[in-house]
Design a protein around this motif. Structure first.
Motif, PDB file in Angstrom:
ATOM      1  N   LYS A  38       0.832  -1.196   0.000  1.00 27.85           N
ATOM      2  CA  LYS A  38       0.000   0.000   0.000  1.00 27.85           C
ATOM      3  C   LYS A  38       0.866   1.244   0.000  1.00 27.85           C
ATOM      4  O   LYS A  38       2.014   1.231   0.451  1.00 27.85           O
ATOM      5  CB  LYS A  38      -0.928   0.019   1.214  1.00 27.85           C
ATOM      6  CG  LYS A  38      -2.027  -1.036   1.198  1.00 27.85           C
ATOM      7  CD  LYS A  38      -2.971  -0.851   2.367  1.00 27.85           C
ATOM      8  CE  LYS A  38      -4.118  -1.849   2.315  1.00 27.85           C
ATOM      9  NZ  LYS A  38      -5.082  -1.643   3.433  1.00 27.85           N
ATOM     10  N   PHE A  40       0.698   5.324   1.216  1.00 28.47           N
ATOM     11  CA  PHE A  40      -0.043   6.193   2.126  1.00 28.47           C
ATOM     12  C   PHE A  40       0.380   7.647   1.916  1.00 28.47           C
ATOM     13  O   PHE A  40       1.528   7.937   1.564  1.00 28.47           O
ATOM     14  CB  PHE A  40       0.214   5.808   3.588  1.00 28.47           C
ATOM     15  CG  PHE A  40      -0.326   4.460   3.968  1.00 28.47           C
ATOM     16  CD1 PHE A  40      -1.630   4.332   4.424  1.00 28.47           C
ATOM     17  CD2 PHE A  40       0.462   3.327   3.858  1.00 28.47           C
ATOM     18  CE1 PHE A  40      -2.134   3.091   4.772  1.00 28.47           C
ATOM     19  CE2 PHE A  40      -0.038   2.085   4.204  1.00 28.47           C
ATOM     20  CZ  PHE A  40      -1.341   1.963   4.667  1.00 28.47           C
ATOM     21  N   ILE A  41      -0.565   8.520   2.113  1.00 26.22           N
ATOM     22  CA  ILE A  41      -0.282   9.951   2.066  1.00 26.22           C
ATOM     23  C   ILE A  41      -0.986  10.604   3.259  1.00 26.22           C
ATOM     24  O   ILE A  41      -2.130  10.260   3.584  1.00 26.22           O
ATOM     25  CB  ILE A  41      -0.754  10.592   0.734  1.00 26.22           C
ATOM     26  CG1 ILE A  41      -0.372  12.074   0.700  1.00 26.22           C
ATOM     27  CG2 ILE A  41      -2.240  10.396   0.531  1.00 26.22           C
ATOM     28  CD1 ILE A  41      -0.643  12.725  -0.654  1.00 26.22           C
ATOM     29  N   THR A  42      -0.261  11.486   3.906  1.00 21.96           N
ATOM     30  CA  THR A  42      -0.811  12.167   5.074  1.00 21.96           C
ATOM     31  C   THR A  42      -0.790  13.672   4.839  1.00 21.96           C
ATOM     32  O   THR A  42       0.263  14.246   4.525  1.00 21.96           O
ATOM     33  CB  THR A  42      -0.003  11.832   6.338  1.00 21.96           C
ATOM     34  OG1 THR A  42      -0.031  10.409   6.539  1.00 21.96           O
ATOM     35  CG2 THR A  42      -0.590  12.527   7.544  1.00 21.96           C
ATOM     36  N   ASN A  44      -1.959  17.073   6.805  1.00 26.16           N
ATOM     37  CA  ASN A  44      -2.399  17.530   8.128  1.00 26.16           C
ATOM     38  C   ASN A  44      -2.724  16.308   8.995  1.00 26.16           C
ATOM     39  O   ASN A  44      -1.870  15.491   9.260  1.00 26.16           O
ATOM     40  CB  ASN A  44      -3.576  18.491   8.009  1.00 26.16           C
ATOM     41  CG  ASN A  44      -3.185  19.763   7.273  1.00 26.16           C
ATOM     42  OD1 ASN A  44      -2.045  20.212   7.382  1.00 26.16           O
ATOM     43  ND2 ASN A  44      -4.112  20.341   6.541  1.00 26.16           N
ATOM     44  N   SER A  45      -3.961  16.137   9.386  1.00 22.14           N
ATOM     45  CA  SER A  45      -4.329  14.982  10.211  1.00 22.14           C
ATOM     46  C   SER A  45      -5.066  13.916   9.404  1.00 22.14           C
ATOM     47  O   SER A  45      -5.522  12.914   9.969  1.00 22.14           O
ATOM     48  CB  SER A  45      -5.207  15.430  11.388  1.00 22.14           C
ATOM     49  OG  SER A  45      -6.385  16.049  10.911  1.00 22.14           O
ATOM     50  N   PHE A  46      -5.162  14.132   8.088  1.00 23.69           N
ATOM     51  CA  PHE A  46      -5.895  13.191   7.240  1.00 23.69           C
ATOM     52  C   PHE A  46      -4.927  12.187   6.636  1.00 23.69           C
ATOM     53  O   PHE A  46      -3.939  12.561   6.005  1.00 23.69           O
ATOM     54  CB  PHE A  46      -6.647  13.943   6.137  1.00 23.69           C
ATOM     55  CG  PHE A  46      -7.433  13.049   5.231  1.00 23.69           C
ATOM     56  CD1 PHE A  46      -8.614  12.475   5.670  1.00 23.69           C
ATOM     57  CD2 PHE A  46      -6.984  12.786   3.948  1.00 23.69           C
ATOM     58  CE1 PHE A  46      -9.354  11.645   4.823  1.00 23.69           C
ATOM     59  CE2 PHE A  46      -7.708  11.968   3.108  1.00 23.69           C
ATOM     60  CZ  PHE A  46      -8.896  11.400   3.555  1.00 23.69           C
ATOM     61  N   ASN A  47      -5.195  10.910   6.826  1.00 17.55           N
ATOM     62  CA  ASN A  47      -4.344   9.837   6.322  1.00 17.55           C
ATOM     63  C   ASN A  47      -5.143   8.970   5.351  1.00 17.55           C
ATOM     64  O   ASN A  47      -6.238   8.516   5.676  1.00 17.55           O
ATOM     65  CB  ASN A  47      -3.826   8.991   7.492  1.00 17.55           C
ATOM     66  CG  ASN A  47      -2.766   8.001   7.027  1.00 17.55           C
ATOM     67  OD1 ASN A  47      -2.179   8.178   5.979  1.00 17.55           O
ATOM     68  ND2 ASN A  47      -2.556   6.963   7.818  1.00 17.55           N
ATOM     69  N   MET A  48      -4.576   8.746   4.148  1.00 19.43           N
ATOM     70  CA  MET A  48      -5.271   7.961   3.138  1.00 19.43           C
ATOM     71  C   MET A  48      -4.314   6.947   2.539  1.00 19.43           C
ATOM     72  O   MET A  48      -3.143   7.248   2.279  1.00 19.43           O
ATOM     73  CB  MET A  48      -5.836   8.864   2.031  1.00 19.43           C
ATOM     74  CG  MET A  48      -6.644   8.120   0.972  1.00 19.43           C
ATOM     75  SD  MET A  48      -7.398   9.231  -0.259  1.00 19.43           S
ATOM     76  CE  MET A  48      -5.916   9.892  -1.039  1.00 19.43           C
ATOM     77  N   GLY A  49      -4.793   5.715   2.336  1.00 13.15           N
ATOM     78  CA  GLY A  49      -3.980   4.657   1.759  1.00 13.15           C
ATOM     79  C   GLY A  49      -4.637   4.067   0.527  1.00 13.15           C
ATOM     80  O   GLY A  49      -5.858   4.141   0.351  1.00 13.15           O
TER      81      GLY A  49
END
Length: 205
Positions: A38, A40-42, A44-49
């Protein structure tokens, strides 16, 4: 090819390893590397994979091998008798010999369809904008010298010279353009060396 190494599709690589009778231990090692990965990108406080199913990063020790395993079948497609495919990395040259321009054009379009179909099945795409077609002949007979060859339903630009792996091929295979190109580079290099090696003499009194 659009994003060649980045577009290498992992299921096609696995299938290629299987068809090549890869030793079981190496096959399972490759399978282990290619599964459940996977990115992942972060922000601010939002993390998405997102699940990753393709890509052979350049510089990665197995990258070229994985790419060759996926790319090799395109060299072994059921081409016509007078067609030969040659590849280096993600560059592909298709050479076709025919008795007439019309015959060469027809064969070329059939072969382009085979390649485009292979690319679609392997989740990749050849770049029709960077692709070129060149009619090479030394015959002086009166015949139409323009060909209409298509890829992805778009016409490929016809040229009278192609540079491939540092060599300039002209439509007559005279190599004059390449000789002039190399001679010009040598001349510039000689002047640069002469300028760098120039000695400044100081006169003492």
């Amino acid at each position: 090819m659009h994003g060649a190494f980045d577009s290498a599709w992992w299921p096609a690589i696995s299938q290629g390893l299987h068809k090549a009778n890869c030793p079981r231990n190496l096959y399972y090692l490759a399978q282990d590397y290619l599964k459940e990965r996977k990115a992942f990108i972060t922000i601010n406080s939002f993390n998405m994979g997102k699940n990753i199913t393709r890509g052979c990063p350049q510089g990665f020790c197995c990258g070229p091998s994985f790419w060759n395993i996926q790319y090799d079948p395109v060299l072994n497609l059921q081409y016509a008798h007078h067609t030969r495919a040659v590849a280096f990395a993600d560059n592909l040259i298709l050479m076709i010999r025919a008795d007439s321009v019309i015959e060469a054009e027809n064969i070329a379009n059939v072969e382009m369809y085979k390649i485009a179909t292979w690319a679609e099945n392997n989740k990749t795409r050849f770049n029709e904008e960077k692709s070129k077609v060149m009619l090479m002949t030394r015959w002086k007979r009166k015949e139409q010298k323009e060909v209409a060859v298509y890829m992805n339903n778009k016409a490929i630009k016809q040229v009278q010279k192609i540079k491939y792996l540092g060599i300039i091929f002209d439509y007559k295979l005279s190599f004059r353009l390449h000789i002039n190109y190399v001679a010009d580079k040598c001349t510039k290099l000689i002047f640069q060396l002469a300028k760098s090696a120039k000695l400044n003499y100081r006169q003492f009194t």
